[in-house]
Design a protein around this motif. Structure first.
Motif, mmCIF file in Angstrom:
data_model
loop_
_atom_site.group_PDB
_atom_site.id
_atom_site.type_symbol
_atom_site.label_atom_id
_atom_site.label_comp_id
_atom_site.label_asym_id
_atom_site.label_seq_id
_atom_site.Cartn_x
_atom_site.Cartn_y
_atom_site.Cartn_z
ATOM 1 N N ARG A 40 0.791 -1.239 0.000
ATOM 2 C CA ARG A 40 0.000 0.000 0.000
ATOM 3 C C ARG A 40 0.812 1.273 0.000
ATOM 4 N NH1 ARG A 40 -2.838 -3.348 -2.255
ATOM 5 N NH2 ARG A 40 -4.703 -4.147 -1.260
ATOM 6 N N LEU A 90 2.450 -1.626 6.582
ATOM 7 C CA LEU A 90 1.611 -0.673 5.856
ATOM 8 C C LEU A 90 2.088 0.748 6.114
ATOM 9 C CD1 LEU A 90 -0.672 -3.139 6.683
ATOM 10 C CD2 LEU A 90 -1.862 -1.729 5.013
ATOM 11 N N ASN A 137 -3.396 -4.366 9.595
ATOM 12 C CA ASN A 137 -3.850 -3.234 8.783
ATOM 13 C C ASN A 137 -3.190 -1.940 9.243
ATOM 14 O OD1 ASN A 137 -6.853 -4.942 9.288
ATOM 15 N ND2 ASN A 137 -5.720 -5.080 7.385
ATOM 16 N N CYS A 184 -6.935 -2.431 14.281
ATOM 17 C CA CYS A 184 -7.396 -3.817 14.356
ATOM 18 C C CYS A 184 -6.315 -4.713 14.933
ATOM 19 C CB CYS A 184 -7.797 -4.312 12.977
ATOM 20 S SG CYS A 184 -9.221 -3.457 12.279
ATOM 21 N N PHE A 238 -9.256 -5.710 6.670
ATOM 22 C CA PHE A 238 -8.678 -4.539 6.016
ATOM 23 C C PHE A 238 -8.721 -3.338 6.949
ATOM 24 C CE2 PHE A 238 -13.068 -4.840 4.012
ATOM 25 C CZ PHE A 238 -13.674 -3.897 4.836
ATOM 26 N N THR A 239 -8.031 -2.275 6.542
ATOM 27 C CA THR A 239 -8.058 -1.030 7.307
ATOM 28 C C THR A 239 -9.481 -0.485 7.355
ATOM 29 O OG1 THR A 239 -5.787 -0.520 6.654
ATOM 30 C CG2 THR A 239 -7.153 1.327 7.401
ATOM 31 N N SER A 245 -9.985 -9.338 2.120
ATOM 32 C CA SER A 245 -8.616 -9.150 2.576
ATOM 33 C C SER A 245 -8.032 -7.957 1.834
ATOM 34 C CB SER A 245 -7.742 -10.386 2.286
ATOM 35 O OG SER A 245 -8.172 -11.513 2.995
ATOM 36 N N TYR A 246 -7.444 -7.014 2.545
ATOM 37 C CA TYR A 246 -6.669 -5.918 1.947
ATOM 38 C C TYR A 246 -7.525 -4.855 1.244
ATOM 39 C CZ TYR A 246 -2.958 -9.395 2.552
ATOM 40 O OH TYR A 246 -2.105 -10.335 3.068
ATOM 41 N N SER A 287 -9.634 -2.306 1.409
ATOM 42 C CA SER A 287 -10.323 -1.292 2.213
ATOM 43 C C SER A 287 -11.309 -0.496 1.363
ATOM 44 C CB SER A 287 -9.302 -0.343 2.849
ATOM 45 O OG SER A 287 -8.490 -1.043 3.763
#
Length: 584
Positions: free
Chosen positions: A72, A116, A168, A186, A220-221, A267-268, A270
């Motif tokens: 990211r 991240l 995340n 999280c 995810f975030t 997953s991932y 966001s």
């Protein structure tokens, strides 16, 4: 035929085939977070693409964690309020802050790897930013750090929740509406136990209902916004396998949530929160994998928005980007797919969609090499046409990756691209700014090598001078989730594209809502005014060039229009104001 001639033809065919086909590597992410790499055929010329060495400001590299890699992108932010952007990037257990020459301004050792980009924002509006990073992985310790702008831990931080992976990226948002941004993060305790935390600056929960426990890994975030328009902020989060959740400030599930489907996993990816239809509630825009991978838009009641979901042939982990790139008052939704053929054939990779799920003109972009990273949107060659900038699943055999930039007008990849940083850009993307303070636009990207234990992996931060003036107004979405607070919220101001408040405050429209009569009133005279109206589908349905006279109402009868949301634009060819108008 003479055997020598046959041999010659065979040799020529072999040479021709070699010249036309080049070999590279393709990365793929599995659901457990491991990366696999395979050899693939690249189109001719892929290895000789522009590496932009002459325009490279710097390349900063360090040994990478051998097991896990960053995703990211980097963070570009002015953290010391000197008017110059710095670059923040975590490499394994070190947080680096770099200047525009690639020199280290400061670095901080943390417990657990940073995977991240750091989150940056002014939590208490005192003019000084704070920085947050999460650390951890299942085989290591995890922490959440909150520090000042020179790397000193704030009182009570870092927080340690049983050494668990703080998965995340952190989010800055005022969840409890007390005027101070909170930290949403999280925690992964195991594959079947996870938590989402909402924490005040002093390190305590925002109220006694937090953290909220899940029965799976947080996926995810989180994204934060008032999705149901009740005046309170909501937190949108998913788990890897048990669905999509939306919680109010007290940790209660909103009606309709969790949104569950046995064939959809997360997953991932966001999501972005945005009001697509002007009803003051927020839609949730994202993607999913699983047995029914695709792009989705959910309404605030956890039902699908009309025209969605859109099915894909395979998984994608790419987050969405939402902007109004053509200033028509309607959102444009951009998504990506890992779609990569085995023989160099171009496939649909980058999607541009209107709120109804219909392809925008010139989309999808078909190319070779998919994307599972961040999509940034900006005019990066100063031609007054926006571009979409993204990473790739590929490297060539020399190990150089790709940062692509395609014009949104359909003319293809812009001159000077792809850029060729060292290593995979897979799962990452590009961030824009002026890191060397020369008034010119710079692009910064991270990348890494992946040797699976056969060598020492490295990770890199590379910055390029794009040789056009830096203009922040020409950057619509920049980096992971579009902002350094990572809240994933597209605000009304961004929707309406009103960038000059003095001009927009000159006009009012009424009545609103209306049965069809539309009146425009202005506090000043505009001799060459362009008035246009578009619907939610982005189609132009009215346009007129006229004179608007100060304090004289200009009236139109649009009773023939269908009921719905419209966007009224008033422009003088340079400045513009855009208003939402509801036809009953």
């Amino acid at each position: 035929m003479n055997k020598h001639i046959l041999l010659g033809l065979s040799l020529m065919a072999s040479i021709s085939l070699t010249a036309q086909n080049e070999t590279g590597k393709k990365a793929t992410l599995s659901e457990d977070g491991t990366i696999t790499v395979e050899n693939v055929t690249l189109p001719a010329g892929s290895n000789s693409s522009n590496r932009q060495v002459e325009d490279r400001l710097f390349k900063f590299g360090r040994p990478a964690n051998p097991f896990i890699k960053n995703s990211r992108g980097v963070t570009v932010a002015d953290i010391n309020d000197d008017g110059i952007d710095e670059i923040l990037y975590g490499i394994d257990t070190e947080l680096f802050v770099l200047d525009g020459a690639g020199d280290i301004l400061w670095q901080k050792t943390v417990e657990g790897p940073i995977l991240l980009p750091p989150t940056v924002g002014d939590l208490d509006d005192d003019g000084v930013v704070e920085i947050a990073v999460n650390t951890g992985y299942p085989t290591t310790v995890g922490r959440i750090y909150l520090m000042d702008n020179v790397g000193n831990d704030l009182p009570g931080w870092p927080l340690n929740f049983g050494d668990n992976w703080m998965i995340n990226a952190p989010v800055f948002a005022d969840v409890d509406s007390d005027g101070t941004l909170d930290i949403i993060s999280c925690e992964r305790e195991s594959g079947t136990i996870g938590f989402v935390h909402a924490i005040k600056k002093d390190g305590t929960p925002i109220n006694s209902n937090w953290p909220v426990q899940f029965d799976a890994t947080p996926a995810f975030t989180p994204s934060v916004g008032d999705i149901d328009n009740d005046g309170d902020q909501d937190i949108v989060i998913a788990t890897s396998s048990t669905g999509l959740y939306a919680y109010d400030v007290d940790g209660n599930l909103l009606p309709g949530f969790p949104f569950t489907s046995p064939d959809r996993r997360y997953s991932y990816q966001s999501p972005i929160l945005v009001d697509l239809d002007g009803d003051e509630t927020l839609e949730i825009v994202g993607s999913n994998h699983g047995d029914a991978p695709g792009f989705y838009v959910l309404k605030s009641d956890a039902t699908y928005y009309p025209g969605w979901p859109i099915a894909l042939g395979g998984w994608t982990y790419s987050p969405a980007t939402v902007v109004d790139f053509d200033d028509d008052g309607s959102y444009d939704i951009f998504m990506a797919d890992r779609n990569t053929s085995g023989d160099g054939t171009p496939l649909p990779t980058i999607y541009g969609l209107n709120p109804d799920g219909v392809n925008l003109d010139n989309f999808p972009i078909e190319k070779y090499g998919g994307n599972e990273g961040v999509l940034s949107i900006a005019d990066i060659n100063n031609d007054d046409v926006y571009d979409i900038i993204f990473s790739s699943t590929l490297t060539d055999m020399e190990g150089d990756g790709y940062i692509h930039a395609y014009s949104l007008d359909g003319s293809g990849e812009i001159d000077g691209f792809p850029l060729r940083p060292r290593g995979f850009t897979f799962l990452n993307g590009a961030v824009l700014g002026d890191v060397d303070n020369d008034g010119m636009l710079d692009l910064t990207a991270n990348s890494y090598t992946q040797t699976f234990g056969t060598g020492i992996d490295s990770t890199y931060v590379t910055s390029y001078n794009l040789n056009v003036p830096f203009n922040e107004d020409k950057i619509l979405s920049n980096g992971y989730k579009g902002s350094n607070t990572r809240d994933g919220l597209v605000s009304d101001e961004e929707v309406l594209s009103v960038q000059d408040n003095i001009f927009s405050n000159q006009f009012t429209i009424s009545p609103n809502p209306s049965s069809g009569i539309l009146q425009i009133n202005s506090s000043g005279t505009l001799k060459e005014a362009q008035i246009s109206i578009v619907g939610m589908d982005g189609k132009l349905i009215f346009s007129e060039e006229t004179e608007i006279i100060s304090n004289v109402k200009k009236q139109y009868d649009f009773k023939s229009f269908s009921s719905g949301i419209y966007f009224v634009t008033i422009s003088n060819g340079g400045k513009k104001a855009i208003f939402k108008w509801i036809k009953k």
